[in-house]
Design a protein around this motif. Structure first.
Motif, PDB file in Angstrom:
ATOM      1  N   GLN A 184      15.450 -17.122  -1.856  1.00  0.00           N
ATOM      2  CA  GLN A 184      15.630 -17.757  -0.626  1.00  0.00           C
ATOM      3  C   GLN A 184      16.112 -19.165  -0.665  1.00  0.00           C
ATOM      4  N   ARG A 185      15.507 -19.865  -1.940  1.00  0.00           N
ATOM      5  CA  ARG A 185      16.016 -21.275  -1.962  1.00  0.00           C
ATOM      6  C   ARG A 185      17.457 -21.282  -2.457  1.00  0.00           C
ATOM      7  N   ARG A 189      20.713 -16.330   2.736  1.00  0.00           N
ATOM      8  CA  ARG A 189      20.463 -15.063   3.300  1.00  0.00           C
ATOM      9  C   ARG A 189      20.347 -14.063   2.265  1.00  0.00           C
ATOM     10  N   ILE A 190      19.221 -13.352   1.980  1.00  0.00           N
ATOM     11  CA  ILE A 190      19.238 -12.355   0.786  1.00  0.00           C
ATOM     12  C   ILE A 190      19.872 -11.111   1.670  1.00  0.00           C
ATOM     13  N   SER A 191      19.908 -10.815   2.934  1.00  0.00           N
ATOM     14  CA  SER A 191      20.775  -9.792   3.512  1.00  0.00           C
ATOM     15  C   SER A 191      22.405  -9.843   3.195  1.00  0.00           C
ATOM     16  N   GLU A 192      22.718 -10.980   2.580  1.00  0.00           N
ATOM     17  CA  GLU A 192      24.168 -10.890   2.223  1.00  0.00           C
ATOM     18  C   GLU A 192      24.258 -10.920   0.653  1.00  0.00           C
ATOM     19  N   GLN A 193      23.409 -10.313  -0.009  1.00  0.00           N
ATOM     20  CA  GLN A 193      23.353 -10.372  -1.560  1.00  0.00           C
ATOM     21  C   GLN A 193      23.043  -8.897  -2.218  1.00  0.00           C
ATOM     22  N   ASN A 194      23.632  -8.884  -3.154  1.00  0.00           N
ATOM     23  CA  ASN A 194      23.556  -7.697  -3.905  1.00  0.00           C
ATOM     24  C   ASN A 194      22.371  -7.791  -5.091  1.00  0.00           C
ATOM     25  N   VAL A 195      21.445  -6.801  -4.927  1.00  0.00           N
ATOM     26  CA  VAL A 195      20.011  -7.007  -5.711  1.00  0.00           C
ATOM     27  C   VAL A 195      20.107  -5.907  -6.824  1.00  0.00           C
ATOM     28  N   LEU A 196      19.815  -6.267  -8.121  1.00  0.00           N
ATOM     29  CA  LEU A 196      19.551  -5.426  -9.081  1.00  0.00           C
ATOM     30  C   LEU A 196      18.223  -5.627  -9.748  1.00  0.00           C
ATOM     31  N   PHE A 197      17.493  -4.422  -9.787  1.00  0.00           N
ATOM     32  CA  PHE A 197      16.082  -4.253 -10.587  1.00  0.00           C
ATOM     33  C   PHE A 197      16.306  -3.504 -12.126  1.00  0.00           C
ATOM     34  N   ALA A 244      22.674   1.664 -19.888  1.00  0.00           N
ATOM     35  CA  ALA A 244      23.824   1.553 -20.714  1.00  0.00           C
ATOM     36  C   ALA A 244      25.084   0.866 -19.820  1.00  0.00           C
ATOM     37  N   ASP A 245      25.013   1.086 -18.594  1.00  0.00           N
ATOM     38  CA  ASP A 245      26.234   0.683 -17.694  1.00  0.00           C
ATOM     39  C   ASP A 245      26.093  -0.720 -17.452  1.00  0.00           C
ATOM     40  N   LEU A 246      24.911  -1.583 -17.771  1.00  0.00           N
ATOM     41  CA  LEU A 246      24.851  -2.639 -17.251  1.00  0.00           C
ATOM     42  C   LEU A 246      25.761  -3.899 -17.568  1.00  0.00           C
ATOM     43  N   PRO A 247      26.262  -3.806 -19.115  1.00  0.00           N
ATOM     44  CA  PRO A 247      27.403  -4.865 -19.278  1.00  0.00           C
ATOM     45  C   PRO A 247      28.833  -4.628 -18.083  1.00  0.00           C
ATOM     46  N   GLU A 248      28.956  -3.676 -17.988  1.00  0.00           N
ATOM     47  CA  GLU A 248      30.003  -3.586 -16.942  1.00  0.00           C
ATOM     48  C   GLU A 248      29.807  -3.793 -15.601  1.00  0.00           C
ATOM     49  N   GLN A 249      28.579  -3.498 -15.172  1.00  0.00           N
ATOM     50  CA  GLN A 249      28.319  -3.654 -13.774  1.00  0.00           C
ATOM     51  C   GLN A 249      27.579  -4.900 -13.430  1.00  0.00           C
ATOM     52  N   LEU A 250      26.927  -5.861 -14.492  1.00  0.00           N
ATOM     53  CA  LEU A 250      26.238  -6.818 -14.154  1.00  0.00           C
ATOM     54  C   LEU A 250      26.994  -7.891 -13.083  1.00  0.00           C
ATOM     55  N   ALA A 251      28.221  -8.173 -13.194  1.00  0.00           N
ATOM     56  CA  ALA A 251      29.114  -8.971 -12.433  1.00  0.00           C
ATOM     57  C   ALA A 251      28.881  -8.635 -10.998  1.00  0.00           C
ATOM     58  N   ASN A 252      28.589  -7.578 -10.771  1.00  0.00           N
ATOM     59  CA  ASN A 252      28.476  -7.207  -9.351  1.00  0.00           C
ATOM     60  C   ASN A 252      27.067  -7.717  -8.324  1.00  0.00           C
ATOM     61  N   PHE A 253      26.188  -8.353  -9.316  1.00  0.00           N
ATOM     62  CA  PHE A 253      24.979  -8.415  -8.710  1.00  0.00           C
ATOM     63  C   PHE A 253      24.586 -10.170  -8.629  1.00  0.00           C
ATOM     64  N   ASP A 254      24.133 -10.544  -7.152  1.00  0.00           N
ATOM     65  CA  ASP A 254      23.808 -11.948  -7.180  1.00  0.00           C
ATOM     66  C   ASP A 254      22.442 -12.086  -7.387  1.00  0.00           C
ATOM     67  N   ILE A 255      21.585 -11.198  -7.627  1.00  0.00           N
ATOM     68  CA  ILE A 255      20.177 -11.400  -7.790  1.00  0.00           C
ATOM     69  C   ILE A 255      19.659 -10.309  -8.825  1.00  0.00           C
ATOM     70  N   VAL A 256      19.103 -10.621 -10.018  1.00  0.00           N
ATOM     71  CA  VAL A 256      18.646  -9.667 -10.957  1.00  0.00           C
ATOM     72  C   VAL A 256      16.886  -9.995 -11.194  1.00  0.00           C
TER      73      VAL A 256
END
Length: 429
Positions: A184-185, A189-197, A244-256
């Motif tokens: 949040q710092r 707004r986290i509501s506007e972010q894509n989050v990856l776990f 295994a799909d992470l290298p191609e997908q990582l750019a889509n996320f704001d929070i990891v």
């Protein structure tokens, strides 16, 4: 009995060292067996060595018990060398960061750890489950004996008592909540972010639950086993992808947020550099809760990446400490009482061999006199006469040892025996 706890934690060692001495969960049984062999080496009493290993993101600790007559310093050296050798480190590199706690200090430490008093997050409940898992692994490996088994059972009972009678965990700030605060710092707004776990274990589930409460734009679980990732994603109204799909997908996320049991980094510098370039340098917030680390530390030097490890969360999770001091004092008092009780049990166990020997000697005397009485009865002797002889024979033999010791003693020793013997042979009316 010699008890010892030796280890390092978030207060004595940086994450860069903690990850080197972490024991993977699937290797704990093997490590415990190796620890027992190392502790028993040179003593010749493998069965006397008991051991259990607790390894989490914040600590690696070895608890051991040995009945051999090795000095405390020798036991500490043997344990430190085992930890260093097992992880292919030098003792000189490891030793300055180790705490070594013998006897009641080891018991007190175990009680405090399980109760959440020694955690980065004061009062956090996860450590109790992690300790129970460690004990199950040690038990399955045949490494628990009478002493460690009893110590850990009392440890769990103390932790339950502390949590049920104090408010030690009432104001705790979990790692998951701290991660949300830090995010949040960076983002209004986290509501506007894509989050990856990354991962699907207990810590990730806890973090995902906290972030899910902020209604992120999307929530994704990346896991080696897609089915497990999908199960968690379904509960949180998210989606799952293969690791295994992470290298191609990582750019889509704001929070990891990552927490896996991998022994090697999952996200490397090159992968993140490519993702940042694809994102046109839009900031990325990353939290690495794994030890060993999932995310290469060099990534933290990138201008558009905000990388936090478990150690970086320490300041955030300690907020509200003043509200918990009363609970800490109460918890420490409970623990101290229970430590004294356990050490009294340890002391009482020390006389067990003496009691066993007394029973064995008494049984031999009884059988000898009983056999003599049977022979007299077989010859037709009067039963009352035989019983009288039996009782006199038993009494004479039981008193022979104490009387001989009293007659042969001199000075202060005789005075001590003279005061002690009436207590030993006092009869109840």
């Amino acid at each position: 009995m010699q008890l010892l706890a030796i280890g390092l934690n978030h207060t004595t060692a940086p994450v860069s060292l903690r990850e080197k001495v972490a024991f993977p969960a699937d290797h704990l049984g093997q490590a415990v067996a190796a620890a027992r062999a190392s502790l028993a080496r040179g003593i010749g009493e493998q069965a006397a060595a008991e051991a259990a290993i607790l390894s989490t993101c914040n600590r690696t600790e070895l608890y051991c018990a040995n009945r051999a007559g090795r000095s405390v310093n020798d036991a500490i050296d043997a344990t430190a060398h085992f930890m260093a050798d097992y992880h292919q480190l030098s003792v000189s590199e490891l030793r300055p960061h180790l705490y070594t706690l013998p006897q009641d200090q080891a018991v007190r430490h175990a009680f405090r750890v399980a109760s959440g008093l020694d955690s980065m997050v004061l009062g956090e409940p996860q450590i109790l489950g992690q300790m129970k898992d460690a004990v199950r692994e040690a038990d399955a490996a045949g490494a628990l004996g009478t002493y460690l088994h009893q110590m850990f059972q009392r440890t769990f009972a103390v932790a339950k008592e502390v949590r049920s009678t104090t408010e030690i965990g009432a104001h705790s700030v979990s790692m998951a909540a701290a991660a949300v605060r830090l995010a949040q710092r960076i983002f209004d707004r986290i509501s506007e972010q894509n989050v990856l776990f990354i991962g699907a274990g207990e810590m990730i589930e806890l973090c995902a639950t906290h972030f899910s409460a902020q209604n992120p734009k999307s929530l994704t679980i990346a896991n080696r086993t897609l089915e497990r990732g999908e199960a968690l994603a379904h509960r949180l109204d998210g989606r799952a992808i293969r690791l295994a799909d992470l290298p191609e997908q990582l750019a889509n996320f704001d929070i990891v947020v990552s927490s896996t049991a991998s022994t090697l980094p999952i996200i490397g510098l090159g992968m993140v550099e490519r993702a940042i370039k694809a994102r046109r340098h839009k900031p990325m917030f990353m939290v690495d809760l794994a030890v060993p680390r999932d995310i290469e530390s060099e990534i933290g030097r990138l201008d558009d990446v905000f990388l936090y490890t478990v150690d970086d969360l320490a300041t955030t999770v300690q907020t509200g400490m003043e509200n918990r001091q009363a609970a800490v004092i109460q918890a420490e008092a409970i623990i101290e009482t229970r430590v004294q009780s356990f050490m009294h049990w340890i002391d009482s166990r020390a006389v067990v061999p003496v009691i066993q020997e007394l029973h064995e000697n008494s049984e031999q005397i009884r059988m000898i006199e009983l056999e003599r009485a049977r022979k007299l009865l077989a010859r037709g002797e009067d039963i009352d006469t035989v019983l009288d002889a039996l009782s006199r024979g038993l009494t004479a033999k039981f008193l022979h040892g104490p009387q001989s010791a009293l007659h042969s003693a001199q000075g202060d020793e005789r005075a001590r025996l003279a005061a002690l013997l009436p207590q030993l042979f006092r009869t109840r009316r």
